[in-house]
Design an enzyme around this catalytic site. Structure first.
Site, short mmCIF file in Angstrom:
data_model
loop_
_atom_site.label_atom_id
_atom_site.label_comp_id
_atom_site.label_asym_id
_atom_site.label_seq_id
_atom_site.Cartn_x
_atom_site.Cartn_y
_atom_site.Cartn_z
CB SER A 151 -15.21 -13.19 1.08
OG SER A 151 -16.33 -12.71 1.79
CD GLU A 207 17.40 14.35 9.15
OE1 GLU A 207 16.63 13.63 9.81
OE2 GLU A 207 17.06 14.94 8.11
#
Length: 725
Positions: free
Chosen positions: A405, A138
């Site tokens: 809508s 990491e």
């Protein structure tokens, strides 16, 4: 008689005084200006000693400009940093100081959240090879950088440019911790800026050991687990202090993509990733090939955990709700009964994922989200994205997307409360409002049209005329009352759904229609108990009753209109066989978002599809994939339950057996298309459930039992004794 010379003398004296004042002002101002010019000349003469010429002048000019730019940059950096530092307000360490066990609606354990401190291990007690494996994979320069690894970032950018895509990340371990503690996984520039500043803040306030410890405790590790301690117990059934090198490599490989490499889901991929971690250990100089060869030859094995996945998006939302409710009490080790129905949850996940697998590529849609809410406000299912391991960003509760809508229901609801009816007519013709001229989807106009047709056919000009007449503030207030918690912009385009909302907002608001105009009272938690069994919170006891947010007449009118949308409007693909259905489609500008929000008398469901990066889909509308997904979800939800009517709709309730037969026939048709819908197991009837609840309330108190005993004793004295047969 007054002497005239006295008046002249007084005037002369006043004139002399004014002349003196004027003279004093003139002289003072002149002296001040003269003194200032002298001082400025002295300063100029003094600084001439430092005047540079030739090459040195260029250097000084550059330095001066650099200072100016530096000052401006400092102000800009401060402006960018302030939003990030606001995230650290309060006791940030205690934000997740909870140990929560979650149960589903039936009392089955479904997951955990929070940090269970008694199961965590101090960083000094962790195996050395586990820490090395994490750092090698990491952040190899973790102990050298200041929170942002400039060299690593340049290297990642170079590799990505060479590969023509993202093949290497540049985030440090500290940046990842900042994201886990304070931010979401939303991929925006704003989030990356906050992440960088928070990483610097963490480095300034915590030691490297504390940062590493927090990272190992808080990172998501797949399978609904957080932290290496929980992952070790989940995958290997042992304490994290006892894991081997092979197991450590498998754990370290989970940080990149926990869903892809989770060993209980894909063991070969997990072992392949663990082998990469072992290679990283050797390349980083933390171990030799001889030290890792044993782990390569004997990869880790995991215990069988079955195939049922935790509803992680729902649990994240419910955990936030727990922390909000827990302000009422001090206990942080909790058992929480939620509203989720795991069968319906899995069916909803399957419907969203199968829809994306079938049509996602052709429609260019990469993500979807859905929320299912039962009449009464209980959230029964929540899908926040395709893959929780890839992205923990909850698109059902956090993503702000334009509803298109599907927002029009708030305009029409406001109109119904102001005297309009479904049969009221209004002009569908070109309209210009403060320089804006909206057009209908088909670029055509119908002239005079009734409101039922206007909403069922999703005509654009009509809601714009209504919102101009009623006021956008009134429409926004109505949407808020119906359950939309996201702030709504009240500009002229609002009627066509340009103000963003969440999927959860839409499911909540549409639930008002099936609740006969009453608040939905959305909730994901029914009870909170401590580990001693004491009831700390009960939704039905502690929350206020629902209030009316739509008049009975307005609610009935909206139901009359919205039930026509699946019949002959834009949502025909959402119509359920044998069950009355209502709802509304939504499609936004450039086809970026597609929605179907609908309901029956039993459930309200909102479905959204689109892309995280806001790129356009391939002309996907709300009446296509969202409507079809809505139908698949609701077909499962209505199996084996007592059907409720939609308020204000006079159609007779369908026979449950006939509705079940229609669903079976629809499922068979779907199966021919390659989609095999799940079958919902039988549940208790409404009558049985009511009886059981009555029995529970009876046994909770001794008074009813005492009264029943007295009534029984009185009855026995009145019955004549009979001979024993």
């Amino acid at each position: 008689m007054q002497d005239p010379f006295d008046g002249k003398n007084r005037k002369r004296k006043r004139s002399n005084i004014l002349l003196r004042i004027d003279s004093w002002i003139d002289s003072t101002m002149w002296n001040a200006g003269f003194s200032a010019s002298q001082r400025w000349e002295d300063i100029t003469i003094f600084f001439r000693r430092f005047r540079t010429r030739g090459p040195m002048k260029v250097l000084f000019e550059i330095a001066g400009e650099g200072m100016n730019l530096g000052a401006a940059g400092a102000v800009l950096m401060l402006a960018l940093a302030l939003p990030a530092f606001e995230e650290t307000a309060g006791n940030w360490r205690a934000r997740d100081d909870f140990a929560v066990t979650f149960l589903d609606r039936y009392g089955n354990e479904i997951g955990h959240r929070g940090i269970i401190h008694e199961d965590s291990a101090p960083i000094d007690q962790l195996p050395d090879h586990l820490v090395k494996a994490v750092l090698a994979t990491e952040d190899r320069r973790f102990f050298e950088h200041f929170g942002i690894d400039v060299l690593g970032l340049v290297r990642a950018m170079t590799e990505n440019a060479r590969a023509g895509g993202v093949v290497q990340g540049g985030s440090t371990l500290t940046q990842q911790l900042a994201k886990n503690l304070f931010l979401t996984n939303e991929r925006t520039i704003e989030r990356k800026i906050k992440e960088a500043f928070l990483a610097l803040w963490l480095e300034a306030n915590l030691s490297k050991k504390e940062i590493l410890s927090l990272y190992l405790d808080r990172a998501y590790m797949g399978g609904g687990t957080f932290g290496v301690a929980g992952a070790s117990q989940f995958y290997f059934g042992k304490s994290v202090t006892e894991v081997s090198l092979a197991e450590s490599a498998m754990l370290a490989g989970l940080f990149k993509a926990p869903a892809r490499y989770a060993p209980h889901i894909n063991l070969p991929a997990a072992r392949g990733r663990a082998n990469e971690v072992l290679t990283n250990l050797v390349q980083g100089g933390l171990m030799t090939e001889g030290q890792v060869i044993g782990a390569r030859r004997n990869p880790a094995t995991v215990i069988d955990r079955g195939t049922i996945e935790a509803p992680d998006y729902f649990l994240d939302w419910a955990f936030d709700e727990v922390k909000r409710l827990a302000l009422r009490f001090d206990e942080h080790s909790l058992i929480v009964r939620t509203t989720i129905d795991m069968g319906l949850q899995q069916a909803t996940e399957s419907a969203v994922e199968s829809g994306l697998r079938e049509f996602g590529k052709s429609l260019h849609a990469g993500q979807g989200a859905a929320v299912v809410m039962e009449n009464g406000g209980a959230v029964r299912a929540m899908v926040g994205g395709r893959d929780y391991g890839e992205s923990q960003f909850n698109r059902a509760t956090r993503a702000l997307r334009q509803p298109g809508s599907s927002f029009k229901v708030y305009v029409y609801s406001t109109a119904m409360e102001n005297g309009y009816t479904p049969q009221s007519t209004i002009s569908d013709a070109p309209i210009t409002w403060r320089g804006w001229s909206p057009r209908n989807y088909g670029r055509s106009y119908r002239g005079r049209v009734d409101l039922m047709t206007a909403l069922a056919k999703s005509i654009n000009t009509v809601p714009v005329r209504l919102s101009r007449e009623l006021g956008t503030e009134a429409v926004a207030a109505k949407a808020k009352a119906m359950g939309v918690e996201t702030p709504i912009r009240t500009d002229k385009t609002m009627a066509l759904g340009t103000s963003e909302v969440t999927v959860l907002d839409q499911a909540t608001a549409y639930g008002v229609f099936m609740s006969d105009g009453m608040q939905s009272r959305r909730h994901g938690i029914t009870q909170i108990l401590d580990y001693k069994g004491d009831l700390l919170y009960d939704f039905w006891r502690d929350e206020p009753p629902a209030e009316r947010v739509l008049t009975k007449e307005a609610s009935d009118s909206m139901n009359q209109i919205l039930t026509q949308v699946p019949e002959w409007g834009t949502g025909r693909r959402a119509k359920l066989d044998g069950i009355k259905t209502a709802g509304k489609t939504g499609t936004t500008q450039a086809y970026r978002d597609a929605w179907f929000c609908g309901y029956t008398g039993n459930f309200s469901t909102a479905v959204w599809f689109g892309n995280d990066d806001y790129t356009s889909t391939n002309r996907m509308t709300g009446g296509s994939l969202p409507a079809m997904t809505f139908k698949r979800i609701m077909e499962y939800a209505h199996q084996g339950i007592e059907l409720k009517p939609i308020p204000g709709i006079e159609d007779p309730l369908p026979d449950p057996d006939a509705a079940a037969e229609a669903t079976i026939a629809a499922n068979a048709a779907n199966a021919e298309d390659g989609y095999v819908p799940p079958v919902r197991p039988r549940t208790l009837s409404a009558q049985t459930t009511a009886l059981l609840r009555e029995l529970i309330e009876t046994f909770r108190s001794t008074e009813p039992l005492k009264a029943a005993g007295e009534k029984l004793a009185a009855a026995q004295t009145q019955v004549p004794q009979t001979t024993k047969q």
